[in-house]
Design a protein around this motif. Sequence first.
Motif, PDB file in Angstrom:
ATOM      1  N   ILE A  73     -51.309 -18.611 -31.597  1.00 27.10           N
ATOM      2  CA  ILE A  73     -49.901 -18.600 -31.205  1.00 27.10           C
ATOM      3  C   ILE A  73     -49.808 -18.228 -29.731  1.00 27.10           C
ATOM      4  O   ILE A  73     -50.465 -17.286 -29.274  1.00 27.10           O
ATOM      5  CB  ILE A  73     -49.123 -17.570 -32.048  1.00 27.10           C
ATOM      6  CG1 ILE A  73     -49.402 -17.762 -33.538  1.00 27.10           C
ATOM      7  CG2 ILE A  73     -47.631 -17.678 -31.785  1.00 27.10           C
ATOM      8  CD1 ILE A  73     -48.830 -16.667 -34.407  1.00 27.10           C
ATOM      9  N   LYS A  74     -48.984 -18.942 -28.987  1.00 22.12           N
ATOM     10  CA  LYS A  74     -48.770 -18.604 -27.584  1.00 22.12           C
ATOM     11  C   LYS A  74     -48.074 -17.251 -27.474  1.00 22.12           C
ATOM     12  O   LYS A  74     -47.403 -16.793 -28.400  1.00 22.12           O
ATOM     13  CB  LYS A  74     -47.926 -19.684 -26.903  1.00 22.12           C
ATOM     14  CG  LYS A  74     -48.631 -21.021 -26.745  1.00 22.12           C
ATOM     15  CD  LYS A  74     -47.740 -22.021 -26.008  1.00 22.12           C
ATOM     16  CE  LYS A  74     -48.434 -23.361 -25.824  1.00 22.12           C
ATOM     17  NZ  LYS A  74     -47.558 -24.354 -25.136  1.00 22.12           N
ATOM     18  N   ASP A  75     -48.224 -16.620 -26.312  1.00 17.43           N
ATOM     19  CA  ASP A  75     -47.724 -15.258 -26.124  1.00 17.43           C
ATOM     20  C   ASP A  75     -46.224 -15.149 -26.383  1.00 17.43           C
ATOM     21  O   ASP A  75     -45.759 -14.229 -27.060  1.00 17.43           O
ATOM     22  CB  ASP A  75     -48.049 -14.770 -24.714  1.00 17.43           C
ATOM     23  CG  ASP A  75     -49.545 -14.550 -24.508  1.00 17.43           C
ATOM     24  OD1 ASP A  75     -50.265 -14.548 -25.523  1.00 17.43           O
ATOM     25  OD2 ASP A  75     -49.978 -14.385 -23.359  1.00 17.43           O
ATOM     26  N   ASP A  76     -45.422 -16.060 -25.831  1.00 18.53           N
ATOM     27  CA  ASP A  76     -43.974 -15.972 -26.019  1.00 18.53           C
ATOM     28  C   ASP A  76     -43.589 -16.138 -27.483  1.00 18.53           C
ATOM     29  O   ASP A  76     -42.686 -15.445 -27.984  1.00 18.53           O
ATOM     30  CB  ASP A  76     -43.257 -17.032 -25.170  1.00 18.53           C
ATOM     31  CG  ASP A  76     -43.290 -16.704 -23.679  1.00 18.53           C
ATOM     32  OD1 ASP A  76     -43.601 -15.543 -23.346  1.00 18.53           O
ATOM     33  OD2 ASP A  76     -43.024 -17.609 -22.866  1.00 18.53           O
ATOM     34  N   ALA A  77     -44.266 -17.042 -28.177  1.00 15.99           N
ATOM     35  CA  ALA A  77     -43.967 -17.256 -29.596  1.00 15.99           C
ATOM     36  C   ALA A  77     -44.400 -16.058 -30.428  1.00 15.99           C
ATOM     37  O   ALA A  77     -43.757 -15.718 -31.432  1.00 15.99           O
ATOM     38  CB  ALA A  77     -44.664 -18.520 -30.091  1.00 15.99           C
ATOM     39  N   ARG A  78     -45.475 -15.415 -29.999  1.00 15.58           N
ATOM     40  CA  ARG A  78     -45.929 -14.224 -30.727  1.00 15.58           C
ATOM     41  C   ARG A  78     -44.875 -13.124 -30.668  1.00 15.58           C
ATOM     42  O   ARG A  78     -44.665 -12.389 -31.634  1.00 15.58           O
ATOM     43  CB  ARG A  78     -47.251 -13.744 -30.133  1.00 15.58           C
ATOM     44  CG  ARG A  78     -47.929 -12.642 -30.929  1.00 15.58           C
ATOM     45  CD  ARG A  78     -49.380 -12.517 -30.536  1.00 15.58           C
ATOM     46  NE  ARG A  78     -49.533 -12.362 -29.100  1.00 15.58           N
ATOM     47  CZ  ARG A  78     -50.700 -12.484 -28.468  1.00 15.58           C
ATOM     48  NH1 ARG A  78     -51.782 -12.809 -29.151  1.00 15.58           N
ATOM     49  NH2 ARG A  78     -50.779 -12.299 -27.170  1.00 15.58           N
ATOM     50  N   LYS A  79     -44.177 -13.032 -29.546  1.00 17.14           N
ATOM     51  CA  LYS A  79     -43.102 -12.047 -29.432  1.00 17.14           C
ATOM     52  C   LYS A  79     -41.956 -12.387 -30.384  1.00 17.14           C
ATOM     53  O   LYS A  79     -41.318 -11.496 -30.943  1.00 17.14           O
ATOM     54  CB  LYS A  79     -42.605 -11.994 -27.988  1.00 17.14           C
ATOM     55  CG  LYS A  79     -43.649 -11.453 -27.015  1.00 17.14           C
ATOM     56  CD  LYS A  79     -43.159 -11.523 -25.575  1.00 17.14           C
ATOM     57  CE  LYS A  79     -44.255 -11.067 -24.619  1.00 17.14           C
ATOM     58  NZ  LYS A  79     -43.831 -11.186 -23.199  1.00 17.14           N
ATOM     59  N   VAL A  80     -41.700 -13.689 -30.572  1.00 16.00           N
ATOM     60  CA  VAL A  80     -40.681 -14.110 -31.542  1.00 16.00           C
ATOM     61  C   VAL A  80     -41.073 -13.653 -32.943  1.00 16.00           C
ATOM     62  O   VAL A  80     -40.248 -13.132 -33.707  1.00 16.00           O
ATOM     63  CB  VAL A  80     -40.501 -15.646 -31.508  1.00 16.00           C
ATOM     64  CG1 VAL A  80     -39.607 -16.106 -32.660  1.00 16.00           C
ATOM     65  CG2 VAL A  80     -39.919 -16.088 -30.178  1.00 16.00           C
ATOM     66  N   VAL A  81     -42.348 -13.824 -33.283  1.00 15.08           N
ATOM     67  CA  VAL A  81     -42.833 -13.420 -34.605  1.00 15.08           C
ATOM     68  C   VAL A  81     -42.736 -11.901 -34.767  1.00 15.08           C
ATOM     69  O   VAL A  81     -42.293 -11.404 -35.811  1.00 15.08           O
ATOM     70  CB  VAL A  81     -44.280 -13.894 -34.831  1.00 15.08           C
ATOM     71  CG1 VAL A  81     -44.797 -13.418 -36.183  1.00 15.08           C
ATOM     72  CG2 VAL A  81     -44.370 -15.416 -34.754  1.00 15.08           C
ATOM     73  N   LEU A  82     -43.126 -11.162 -33.744  1.00 16.36           N
ATOM     74  CA  LEU A  82     -43.064  -9.698 -33.820  1.00 16.36           C
ATOM     75  C   LEU A  82     -41.632  -9.203 -33.984  1.00 16.36           C
ATOM     76  O   LEU A  82     -41.367  -8.284 -34.767  1.00 16.36           O
ATOM     77  CB  LEU A  82     -43.692  -9.085 -32.564  1.00 16.36           C
ATOM     78  CG  LEU A  82     -45.218  -9.114 -32.486  1.00 16.36           C
ATOM     79  CD1 LEU A  82     -45.680  -8.688 -31.105  1.00 16.36           C
ATOM     80  CD2 LEU A  82     -45.833  -8.235 -33.547  1.00 16.36           C
ATOM     81  N   THR A  83     -40.703  -9.814 -33.254  1.00 22.87           N
ATOM     82  CA  THR A  83     -39.300  -9.424 -33.388  1.00 22.87           C
ATOM     83  C   THR A  83     -38.798  -9.693 -34.797  1.00 22.87           C
ATOM     84  O   THR A  83     -38.122  -8.850 -35.412  1.00 22.87           O
ATOM     85  CB  THR A  83     -38.431 -10.180 -32.363  1.00 22.87           C
ATOM     86  OG1 THR A  83     -38.876  -9.847 -31.041  1.00 22.87           O
ATOM     87  CG2 THR A  83     -36.965  -9.809 -32.512  1.00 22.87           C
ATOM     88  N   ALA A  84     -39.128 -10.871 -35.332  1.00 24.02           N
ATOM     89  CA  ALA A  84     -38.715 -11.215 -36.695  1.00 24.02           C
ATOM     90  C   ALA A  84     -39.365 -10.274 -37.709  1.00 24.02           C
ATOM     91  O   ALA A  84     -38.748  -9.895 -38.716  1.00 24.02           O
ATOM     92  CB  ALA A  84     -39.073 -12.663 -37.001  1.00 24.02           C
ATOM     93  N   TRP A  85     -40.619  -9.895 -37.456  1.00 25.10           N
ATOM     94  CA  TRP A  85     -41.336  -8.966 -38.346  1.00 25.10           C
ATOM     95  C   TRP A  85     -40.633  -7.611 -38.396  1.00 25.10           C
ATOM     96  O   TRP A  85     -40.407  -7.063 -39.481  1.00 25.10           O
ATOM     97  CB  TRP A  85     -42.764  -8.821 -37.845  1.00 25.10           C
ATOM     98  CG  TRP A  85     -43.589  -7.742 -38.464  1.00 25.10           C
ATOM     99  CD1 TRP A  85     -43.972  -6.572 -37.896  1.00 25.10           C
ATOM    100  CD2 TRP A  85     -44.148  -7.734 -39.785  1.00 25.10           C
ATOM    101  NE1 TRP A  85     -44.735  -5.826 -38.758  1.00 25.10           N
ATOM    102  CE2 TRP A  85     -44.865  -6.520 -39.930  1.00 25.10           C
ATOM    103  CE3 TRP A  85     -44.119  -8.630 -40.853  1.00 25.10           C
ATOM    104  CZ2 TRP A  85     -45.537  -6.180 -41.097  1.00 25.10           C
ATOM    105  CZ3 TRP A  85     -44.789  -8.292 -42.025  1.00 25.10           C
ATOM    106  CH2 TRP A  85     -45.484  -7.084 -42.142  1.00 25.10           C
TER     107      TRP A  85
END
Length: 344
Positions: A285-297
Amino acid sequence: MKKLLNTVYITTEGASLRKDGENLVAEVDGAERARVPFHMLSSLVIFGAIYISPALIGACAASGITIVLLDRAGRFQARVEGPVSGNVLLRRAQYRVSDAPAEIVRSLVVGKIANQRAVLMRALRDHGEAFAVERTAAIESAVDRLAYIIARVERKDHSADTMRGSEGEAANLYFSVFDDLILSPSPDLRWRGRSRRPPLDPINAVLSFLYALLTHDCRSAAEAVGLDPAVGFLHRDRPGRPSLALDLMEELRPVLADRLALSLINRQQLHASDFVTEDSGAVRIKDDARKVVLTAWQERKKDERVHPFLDEKAPLGLVPYLQAQMLARHLRGDIDAYPPWFWK
């Protein structure tokens, strides 16, 4: 009560972390980006190449703050922590029961399969009208078969190894219809079967990332109540593997991880362009998308559900800690059996 948002995730490669008084300070290119008091932290989860000062490592160890190091893809690399305290009598009971774990294995397997079945049933309720007839039939067939496997596992004449086999059978059945739960029209966001080390498609990359986060929470939960995270019941002991954390994770991952991954894809919060395929074939996962996943988590962990055993509402992020407490109470003899957590 255990705070839910006291885990800090550091995802910007090249960032540096240092100690300033009784605070954690995060800097990027020499500029301060965040400052968090130590008393508000229980753990740091760090992704990729990030500098951590020796003074900060020492302060975290002294304050009981765990540092978890993951690679860019979210795979576990190392764990740094200070002296571990625990209840020696509880751990001795854990070790004894691990030699004959059938009853706890039964609870874990029933909980996992029931929650996998609940995920499929929820998909039928939410999207059944939009599904093609063949897709609906496949999911309904899997739901019925999972109910049969649960009934089989609940019989008292099965060994732990037999129930482990049933858990594997249920997992294969569940993932055989996982692609039917994906609503995205993108051909690059399809499910082609489970791949782990490394993940070979975007869906597996998201699942592996979320499973790493959930494993961290379950390990912290086990240690918080004085259990040994390396000695499990469903998962056999293996050097370097947090078997008990993986046990606690099993009944939770269909709800906390699988459903979240599906939501991110189906709501188009993640796209095919958010992933990179390495020369080895691994997908990350790209860095920006990983932040999206972390926020959703983190948002997912705030959702509240009634705990079926305690009959009280609790945030999902607290469930690993509640389940670890239930397991500890069972091992001490305070309750007759380990009560699995069922999602409703």
